[in-house]
Structure formats: structure tokens, C-alpha cells
Motif scaffolding. Structure first.
Motif: not given
Length: 96
Positions: A18-22, A55-57
Motif C-alpha cells: 500500500x506504500x506505492x502511490x500508483x 501494480x494490478x498484479x
């Protein structure tokens, strides 16, 4: 009560994901729309397909998103209802 190390490891992994903006942008778009495919997310977020697909994966592999295949496309939705609560909690705290 102390949490078992295995659970702490899982919590740390969840926060890293959850730490990734995208990834957060994708989650937010799916929370708003309910369900979208990769092309719809690319358009809605004005991101490249690669910046959406990876990111979806990651989010799917972590169990945060659900993937529903339909023909040659796959539709994604938020699978973990606690994500909305967590996002609201953090956002509310940051607003104060």
C-alpha cells in the motif's frame, strides 16, 4: 498481547504494497467505479499500460484486488473491504 512474528511479517508486507502511490491511485479508482479493466484504468488514471498492469498484479497477488476474466479482458475490483476503512482512517488523520 504480542502479535506472532508471522502475522507481523504479513502486516509489513501489506503496508509495503500500500506504500506505492500508483497502487493507491488504482485502488481509489476501483473504489469509485466498482470494477474496471486495464484499458479503463489506463484512461481514467492517464497512466501507461505497464504502470497499471504491474501494480494490478501486485495488488491481486496480495489479495487486495479481485480479478474477473471476461473474454480476452480481465476486470478488477477491490476484494478486501478493510482497505477502504484503512484508507479513510489514514486520510482523515492526515487531514487534521
Amino acid at each position: 498481547m504480542a502479535l506472532p512474528p508471522a502475522l507481523l511479517d504479513h502486516v509489513a508486507t501489506r503496508f509495503r504494497v500500500l506504500g506505492d502511490p500508483n497502487r493507491l491511485r488504482i485502488i481509489e479508482a476501483l473504489r469509485e467505479a466498482g470494477e474496471l479493466n486495464v484499458g479503463e484504468l489506463v484512461q481514467r488514471l492517464d497512466m501507461s499500460q505497464a504502470n497499471v498492469s504491474k501494480p494490478l498484479r501486485v495488488l491481486h497477488d496480495e489479495g487486495i484486488l479481485h480479478r474477473r476474466p471476461q473474454g480476452t479482458a480481465a476486470y478488477y475490483s477491490v476484494a478486501d473491504p478493510t482497505i477502504a476503512d484503512l484508507c479513510e482512517l489514514v486520510c482523515d488523520r492526515l487531514r487534521t
